[in-house]
Design a protein around this motif. Sequence first.
Motif, short mmCIF file in Angstrom:
data_model
loop_
_atom_site.label_atom_id
_atom_site.label_comp_id
_atom_site.label_asym_id
_atom_site.label_seq_id
_atom_site.Cartn_x
_atom_site.Cartn_y
_atom_site.Cartn_z
N THR A 10 0.85 -1.19 0.00
CA THR A 10 0.00 0.00 0.00
C THR A 10 0.88 1.24 0.00
N LEU A 11 0.25 2.40 -0.13
CA LEU A 11 0.98 3.66 -0.12
C LEU A 11 1.92 3.74 1.09
N GLY A 12 3.18 4.04 0.83
CA GLY A 12 4.14 4.17 1.91
C GLY A 12 4.81 2.89 2.32
N ASN A 13 4.44 1.77 1.69
CA ASN A 13 5.07 0.49 2.05
C ASN A 13 5.16 -0.41 0.82
N LEU A 14 5.91 0.05 -0.17
CA LEU A 14 6.10 -0.71 -1.40
C LEU A 14 7.55 -1.18 -1.50
N THR A 15 7.75 -2.40 -1.97
CA THR A 15 9.08 -2.86 -2.30
C THR A 15 9.52 -2.19 -3.60
N PHE A 73 -13.17 8.34 -11.09
CA PHE A 73 -13.04 7.19 -10.20
C PHE A 73 -12.16 7.56 -9.01
N ILE A 74 -11.12 8.36 -9.25
CA ILE A 74 -10.16 8.72 -8.21
C ILE A 74 -10.78 9.70 -7.20
N LEU A 75 -11.36 10.78 -7.69
CA LEU A 75 -12.00 11.81 -6.86
C LEU A 75 -11.07 12.31 -5.76
N SER A 76 -11.33 11.98 -4.48
CA SER A 76 -10.59 12.62 -3.39
C SER A 76 -9.34 11.86 -2.96
N GLU A 77 -9.20 10.61 -3.36
CA GLU A 77 -8.10 9.81 -2.83
C GLU A 77 -6.80 10.04 -3.59
N HIS A 78 -5.70 9.60 -3.02
CA HIS A 78 -4.43 9.65 -3.72
C HIS A 78 -4.54 8.75 -4.95
N PRO A 79 -4.18 9.25 -6.13
CA PRO A 79 -4.36 8.44 -7.34
C PRO A 79 -3.70 7.06 -7.27
N ASP A 80 -2.55 6.97 -6.58
CA ASP A 80 -1.87 5.67 -6.48
C ASP A 80 -2.70 4.65 -5.70
N ALA A 81 -3.49 5.11 -4.72
CA ALA A 81 -4.26 4.19 -3.89
C ALA A 81 -5.21 3.36 -4.75
N LEU A 82 -5.85 4.00 -5.72
CA LEU A 82 -6.74 3.28 -6.63
C LEU A 82 -5.97 2.27 -7.45
N VAL A 83 -4.88 2.70 -8.07
CA VAL A 83 -4.11 1.81 -8.95
C VAL A 83 -3.55 0.63 -8.16
N MET A 191 -13.02 6.34 3.55
CA MET A 191 -11.94 5.35 3.66
C MET A 191 -10.66 5.91 3.07
N LYS A 192 -9.69 6.20 3.93
CA LYS A 192 -8.42 6.79 3.51
C LYS A 192 -7.29 5.81 3.78
N PRO A 193 -6.34 5.68 2.86
CA PRO A 193 -5.19 4.81 3.12
C PRO A 193 -4.47 5.23 4.40
N PRO A 194 -3.98 4.30 5.23
CA PRO A 194 -3.98 2.86 4.97
C PRO A 194 -5.27 2.16 5.38
N ASP A 195 -6.26 2.92 5.85
CA ASP A 195 -7.52 2.32 6.32
C ASP A 195 -8.60 2.43 5.25
N ASP A 196 -8.29 1.92 4.05
CA ASP A 196 -9.22 2.07 2.93
C ASP A 196 -9.97 0.79 2.62
N HIS A 356 -2.56 18.50 -3.42
CA HIS A 356 -3.32 19.63 -3.95
C HIS A 356 -4.59 19.14 -4.65
N LEU A 357 -4.49 18.02 -5.34
CA LEU A 357 -5.65 17.44 -6.03
C LEU A 357 -6.73 17.05 -5.02
N SER A 358 -6.32 16.45 -3.92
CA SER A 358 -7.29 16.03 -2.91
C SER A 358 -7.98 17.25 -2.30
N LYS A 359 -7.20 18.28 -2.01
CA LYS A 359 -7.77 19.50 -1.44
C LYS A 359 -8.74 20.14 -2.43
N ASN A 360 -8.36 20.17 -3.70
CA ASN A 360 -9.24 20.71 -4.74
C ASN A 360 -10.55 19.93 -4.81
#
Length: 381
Positions: A10-15, A73-83, A191-196, A356-360
């Motif tokens: 997940t975000l922040g814990n990738l090999t 599809f992404i809307l408010s979340e970090h784009p990487d979280a969806l992918v 639901m926000k990473p890491p609790d998504d 900035h995208l999330s805030k927007n």
Amino acid sequence: MTVRAPPPGTLGNLTPDEQEKLQQAWIHLLRLCGSKSLEGVSFSEPVPDLTHELRQQMSDKSPDTFREGLWGFILSEHPDALVLRFLRARKWDVEKAMVMLVSAVNWRLERDLAETIIHKGESVGLKKAPSADDQGFISQYRSGKSFVHSVDKESRLVYIIRVREHDPNAQSGDSMETYILHNIESLKMLMKPPDDKCCLIFDMTGFGLKNMDFHVVKFLVSVFEARYPETLGVILIHNAPFVFWGLWNMIKGWLDPVIASKINFTRKSADLLQFVPAENLQTSYGGKDSFEYKYIEPVEGENAKLEEVEKRAEIQHERNELVDEFELRTSEWASLAADTSAEKEKASRRTETAEHLSKNYWTLDPYIRARTVFHRLGMVG
């Protein structure tokens, strides 16, 4: 307060290998979007061009249409979280994950989720002359058959479905699908990473054959498997009566092995307390929380901003510029070898743009989404 480490993958814990797969996925997505940010970019490792094959999943929709659907599809979340959810769902096979993600984007466009689910939503409760499907939809919220309240021991939202409250004949199948999708799209805001992920409790107390709805079960299985993968953390089937077990033999044959592995059967309060802390579990289930669900009705005027077309266009223009910037930052980042100093520097600038995208998005939200019960409770925004 102890800060939990993000789960693996997940975000922040990738090999380094997982990060490289994420970079490859974004190169495919940028190509599908027709992004000019890739022009003149050379990659540290060649990435095969799957644009033709992936575009077949889009029924030959234009790159601009795909791009709009992806960011819808992404809307408010970090784009990487969806992918990353789609990559994990396909065990880091980039091509299979992209086929799955592109198919989900196409499905959202075909169903017009932006309009029928997000924009329209609970506003139908204010209609003077609602249609039968509108009435069927809003009556589900009023019935208290399902609701979200508190979190489990893994900080996942607890979503409870009281199956005894469901009457398959009280509304159309379309109304139930709309209700399910609206719930999922609304929960995504919370639901926000890491609790998504969520903890889904099917309360089977009082269940009888009159409550059984095969259409709903099949729809739930299909959307969580193919359209919203990696959204379910755990599924608790609580207090199932004898009549359920004959049906279970049929239902379990429809389940994807990944979803099936998340299912636990609970009977007593002690079983539920293994997953949900006592202070977060309702007293009716043996916990200490006195919460009782009551639907808060839509309020006249709460959706006034949906009609402010010029203001929406202004904010959307700002968002489009941020998307352009994110795509540029992404192409720069994706071209570099994972876990290098240059890649980390590009990743940091890219993260700033994602913030900035999330805030927007939260500025844009009241102009594109009818207020939900979560807005009225002050839980989002």
